[in-house]
Motif scaffolding. Sequence first.
Motif, PDB file in Angstrom:
ATOM      1  N   ASN A   5       0.816  -1.206   0.000  1.00 31.23           N
ATOM      2  CA  ASN A   5       0.000   0.000   0.000  1.00 31.23           C
ATOM      3  C   ASN A   5       0.856   1.264   0.000  1.00 31.23           C
ATOM      4  O   ASN A   5       0.468   2.287  -0.548  1.00 31.23           O
ATOM      5  CB  ASN A   5      -0.931   0.009   1.221  1.00 31.23           C
ATOM      6  CG  ASN A   5      -1.999  -1.065   1.122  1.00 31.23           C
ATOM      7  OD1 ASN A   5      -2.467  -1.375   0.035  1.00 31.23           O
ATOM      8  ND2 ASN A   5      -2.360  -1.647   2.258  1.00 31.23           N
ATOM      9  N   TYR A   6       2.010   1.184   0.647  1.00 32.72           N
ATOM     10  CA  TYR A   6       2.903   2.334   0.741  1.00 32.72           C
ATOM     11  C   TYR A   6       4.329   1.882   0.478  1.00 32.72           C
ATOM     12  O   TYR A   6       4.705   0.737   0.758  1.00 32.72           O
ATOM     13  CB  TYR A   6       2.827   2.997   2.130  1.00 32.72           C
ATOM     14  CG  TYR A   6       1.477   3.573   2.463  1.00 32.72           C
ATOM     15  CD1 TYR A   6       1.138   4.873   2.108  1.00 32.72           C
ATOM     16  CD2 TYR A   6       0.518   2.802   3.128  1.00 32.72           C
ATOM     17  CE1 TYR A   6      -0.108   5.408   2.392  1.00 32.72           C
ATOM     18  CE2 TYR A   6      -0.735   3.325   3.424  1.00 32.72           C
ATOM     19  CZ  TYR A   6      -1.035   4.615   3.056  1.00 32.72           C
ATOM     20  OH  TYR A   6      -2.270   5.136   3.348  1.00 32.72           O
ATOM     21  N   GLU A  13       2.110   6.771  -1.076  1.00 38.56           N
ATOM     22  CA  GLU A  13       1.029   5.822  -1.310  1.00 38.56           C
ATOM     23  C   GLU A  13       1.177   5.191  -2.691  1.00 38.56           C
ATOM     24  O   GLU A  13       1.482   5.870  -3.673  1.00 38.56           O
ATOM     25  CB  GLU A  13      -0.319   6.538  -1.190  1.00 38.56           C
ATOM     26  CG  GLU A  13      -1.511   5.590  -1.254  1.00 38.56           C
ATOM     27  CD  GLU A  13      -2.830   6.296  -1.043  1.00 38.56           C
ATOM     28  OE1 GLU A  13      -3.875   5.612  -1.056  1.00 38.56           O
ATOM     29  OE2 GLU A  13      -2.811   7.539  -0.870  1.00 38.56           O
ATOM     30  N   ASN A  14       0.948   3.920  -2.776  1.00 33.03           N
ATOM     31  CA  ASN A  14       1.153   3.173  -4.005  1.00 33.03           C
ATOM     32  C   ASN A  14      -0.172   3.032  -4.753  1.00 33.03           C
ATOM     33  O   ASN A  14      -0.985   2.160  -4.466  1.00 33.03           O
ATOM     34  CB  ASN A  14       1.716   1.779  -3.682  1.00 33.03           C
ATOM     35  CG  ASN A  14       1.947   0.970  -4.949  1.00 33.03           C
ATOM     36  OD1 ASN A  14       2.189   1.527  -6.019  1.00 33.03           O
ATOM     37  ND2 ASN A  14       1.861  -0.345  -4.831  1.00 33.03           N
ATOM     38  N   HIS A  15      -0.410   3.982  -5.674  1.00 35.28           N
ATOM     39  CA  HIS A  15      -1.586   3.862  -6.530  1.00 35.28           C
ATOM     40  C   HIS A  15      -1.301   4.583  -7.840  1.00 35.28           C
ATOM     41  O   HIS A  15      -0.489   5.498  -7.902  1.00 35.28           O
ATOM     42  CB  HIS A  15      -2.840   4.440  -5.868  1.00 35.28           C
ATOM     43  CG  HIS A  15      -2.788   5.924  -5.650  1.00 35.28           C
ATOM     44  ND1 HIS A  15      -3.080   6.834  -6.621  1.00 35.28           N
ATOM     45  CD2 HIS A  15      -2.443   6.653  -4.550  1.00 35.28           C
ATOM     46  CE1 HIS A  15      -2.941   8.064  -6.158  1.00 35.28           C
ATOM     47  NE2 HIS A  15      -2.550   7.978  -4.908  1.00 35.28           N
ATOM     48  N   SER A  16      -1.982   4.158  -8.869  1.00 32.70           N
ATOM     49  CA  SER A  16      -1.756   4.724 -10.194  1.00 32.70           C
ATOM     50  C   SER A  16      -2.551   6.015 -10.349  1.00 32.70           C
ATOM     51  O   SER A  16      -3.687   6.140  -9.868  1.00 32.70           O
ATOM     52  CB  SER A  16      -2.187   3.718 -11.274  1.00 32.70           C
ATOM     53  OG  SER A  16      -2.110   4.327 -12.555  1.00 32.70           O
TER      54      SER A  16
END
Length: 231
Positions: A5-6, A13-16
Motif C-alpha cells: 500500500n505504501y 502511497e502506491n496507486h496509479s
Amino acid sequence: DGIDNYCPNCGQENHSHRAPFKHIFIELIESLTHFDTKFFATVKALFLKPGLLTKDYIEDKRARYVPPVRLYVFVSFIFFFLLSVLSKSDRTSPTSEDPDSRSFPIKIIGQKGIQDTIVAALQKEKSVTDSMIDSLIDLRYPDEGWISTLILRQSIRSEFRLITRDDVNHAFIKSIGIVVFMLMPVFALLLFILQVRHKRLYIEHLIFSVHTHSFIFVILIFALLLYKVTD
C-alpha cells in the motif's frame, strides 16, 4: 511491489494516477477537507496552546497540523487580500464624502511635529517639488533614520498632493509583508541568543517565530473583519 500500500522507503502511497475522473475528484475533495481539518486544529492550537504547537512540530508530531511555512503563507495571503478588498470598498463607498478619510490612514508616532514644521516652511512656496522636500529634511533633520525619512517624505508629499494618501497607504501595505518576513529570522535569532543556555537549535526558534507571526496575522484578520462589521 504492487501488493504494498505504501513505499517502505519514502512512505508514498502506491496507486496509479491513471484513474477515472470520479476517483480524482473524490481525492481532491478529501485533500481539501483534510487541509481544513488541519487548519482549524492548527488555529485552535495557536490560540490555546501556541507553545505546544511548536513543541509538537519539533517532536515530529506533525500529522494533525498545517506545516509552519504553509500556514504563514496562507494566513498572510488572506490578511493582505482582505486588507486590499476592504480598503478598496471603503474608498468607493457612496456614503463617504472624502475618499481619503475612509482609507487606512498612516499615523507616524513622533513625527507629527517634524512634518508640521516642514509643511509650514513650504506653504509659502508657489510650487513644491520633491527636491525641495528632500533639501529641507536633510537640512533640518539630518539625523533621522532612513526609514523615518522615507515615511516622512511620503507624508509631506501627500500634504501637497504630490502623491495621494491612497498611494502612500498602498506602498505601506505592500511593504508590511516584506518587513514582517524579514523580522521572523531576526526574532528567532534574538530568542536563540537570549535562551542560549537551553541549548536549543536556531531552527526551533525559527519555527516558533513563524508560528508567532502567523498568530499575529490571524489576530489581524479578525480585527479587519470586526472593523468591517462594526463600521
